[in-house]
Design a protein around this motif. Structure first.
Motif, mmCIF file in Angstrom:
data_model
loop_
_atom_site.group_PDB
_atom_site.id
_atom_site.type_symbol
_atom_site.label_atom_id
_atom_site.label_comp_id
_atom_site.label_asym_id
_atom_site.label_seq_id
_atom_site.Cartn_x
_atom_site.Cartn_y
_atom_site.Cartn_z
ATOM 1 N N ALA A 115 0.813 -1.025 0.037
ATOM 2 C CA ALA A 115 -0.022 0.001 -0.223
ATOM 3 C C ALA A 115 0.903 1.241 0.048
ATOM 4 O O ALA A 115 0.403 2.187 -0.466
ATOM 5 N N TYR A 116 2.048 1.344 0.489
ATOM 6 C CA TYR A 116 2.939 2.514 0.698
ATOM 7 C C TYR A 116 4.251 2.020 0.227
ATOM 8 O O TYR A 116 5.043 1.884 1.106
ATOM 9 N N PRO A 117 4.580 2.260 -1.092
ATOM 10 C CA PRO A 117 5.934 1.654 -1.372
ATOM 11 C C PRO A 117 6.928 2.827 -1.053
ATOM 12 O O PRO A 117 6.522 3.910 -0.933
ATOM 13 N N ILE A 118 8.170 2.344 -0.642
ATOM 14 C CA ILE A 118 9.100 3.079 -0.197
ATOM 15 C C ILE A 118 9.794 3.733 -1.366
ATOM 16 O O ILE A 118 10.040 3.344 -2.310
ATOM 17 N N PRO A 119 10.167 5.262 -0.954
ATOM 18 C CA PRO A 119 10.878 5.896 -2.131
ATOM 19 C C PRO A 119 11.934 5.425 -2.598
ATOM 20 O O PRO A 119 12.765 4.507 -1.749
ATOM 21 N N LYS A 120 12.499 5.891 -3.671
ATOM 22 C CA LYS A 120 13.788 5.489 -4.287
ATOM 23 C C LYS A 120 14.916 5.986 -3.428
ATOM 24 O O LYS A 120 15.762 5.096 -3.482
ATOM 25 N N GLU A 121 14.694 7.166 -2.811
ATOM 26 C CA GLU A 121 15.820 7.545 -2.148
ATOM 27 C C GLU A 121 16.076 6.463 -1.062
ATOM 28 O O GLU A 121 17.482 6.529 -0.434
ATOM 29 N N VAL A 122 15.248 5.692 -0.579
ATOM 30 C CA VAL A 122 15.173 4.817 0.629
ATOM 31 C C VAL A 122 15.890 3.362 -0.016
ATOM 32 O O VAL A 122 16.616 2.857 0.255
ATOM 33 N N TYR A 123 15.099 2.901 -1.085
ATOM 34 C CA TYR A 123 15.344 1.563 -1.526
ATOM 35 C C TYR A 123 16.830 1.422 -2.095
ATOM 36 O O TYR A 123 17.396 0.439 -2.228
ATOM 37 N N THR A 124 17.200 2.745 -2.885
ATOM 38 C CA THR A 124 18.568 2.480 -3.580
ATOM 39 C C THR A 124 19.772 2.434 -2.298
ATOM 40 O O THR A 124 20.860 2.344 -2.851
#
Ligand SMILES: C[S@@+](CC[C@H](N)C(=O)[O-])C[C@H]1O[C@@H](n2cnc3c(N)ncnc32)[C@H](O)[C@@H]1O
Length: 240
Positions: free
Chosen positions: A94-103
């Protein structure tokens, strides 16, 4: 919870096995055990669940509640690759984590090291690059991460997803704890999953609360308690 979450809403933390996890400030809750994110994922989802299906069916159908960091999906991908099996992975988030976090997550190599403890001679080639592919795959469509691994991520709430009947062999139930999201541990949700389960299904979850056991049983699953990962006495495995 809000839908427009920002980079600031997530704090990257290092857990005891060196792997990252995230703390989610909206509810001040972690995505994984501080005792080790990779170790916990192996203990709760891969070893007592996925592994039991290896070699038993042509394609293993997996469903995950809460894609989050992609850790369970990536470990599943690597384990299936090492074992030489074909897999279809559906996840809802429901709340995908932002690119700045998963990278910034440090899973790409650490998870390969973990799976190599089970398959020391496995050749993972360029598989470390595939962690990012799991995140950049489009929502709402099937993506072939490799010839043998198809990913289908759904950007919606578990309460709203429509699932096929009688399909999944493996279910990873990785929602935030019932005290934060009781609606995700209800009989209605587990009934939806039971209908989507194949007769051979195995559902595992880190949670072993009385209400969760009762909701699983009321929806038709048979449950057993297993020793929990480090820091937790027990976890649950459900079958039909
Ligand atoms: C405990 S975290 C686990 C995430 C993931 N399995 C991992 O290893 O990183 C729970 C996940 O469920 C997601 N979530 C929360 N409410 C949800 C809902 N109603 N439907 C689908 N996903 C939800 C959260 O955003 C979070 O990613």
């Amino acid at each position: 919870m809000e839908n427009n979450l920002l980079y600031n809403d997530y704090e990257l933390v290092v857990t005891a096995d060196g792997s990252h996890s995230i703390r989610f400030s909206a509810i001040d809750e972690g995505y994984h055990s501080t005792h080790g994110a990779i170790k916990e994922a192996m203990h709760v989802y891969i070893l007592p669940n996925l592994v039991l299906h290896i070699g038993r069916c042509h394609t293993i159908y997996v469903f995950e509640m809460g894609f989050g960091t992609g850790l369970n999906a990536y470990l599943t991908y690597l384990y299936a690759k090492a074992a030489g099996c074909r897999l279809h992975y559906t996840a809802v988030e429901a709340y995908p984590i932002p690119k700045e976090v998963y990278t910034r997550l440090n899973y790409a190599e650490l998870c390969i090291d973990e799976i190599k403890t089970f398959y020391p001679t496995a050749d993972f080639g360029t598989a470390s690059a595939d962690f990012m592919k799991l995140h950049t795959a489009n929502w709402g469509e099937e993506t072939h991460i490799s010839d043998d691994f198809t990913l289908h991520k759904h950007h919606c709430a578990m309460q709203d997803i429509c699932l096929p009947q009688n399909l999944y062999h493996t279910i990873y139930y990785d929602a935030f704890a019932p005290q934060f999201q009781p609606e995700l541990w209800s009989k209605d949700i587990f009934e939806k999953l039971r209908q989507a389960s194949s007769p051979q299904v195995i559902l595992t979850t880190y949670c072993c609360k009385g209400d969760v056991k009762r909701a699983l049983k009321a929806s038709g699953y048979t449950i057993e308690k297993l020793p929990g990962p480090k820091g937790k006495r027990e976890m649950l495995r459900a079958t039909l």
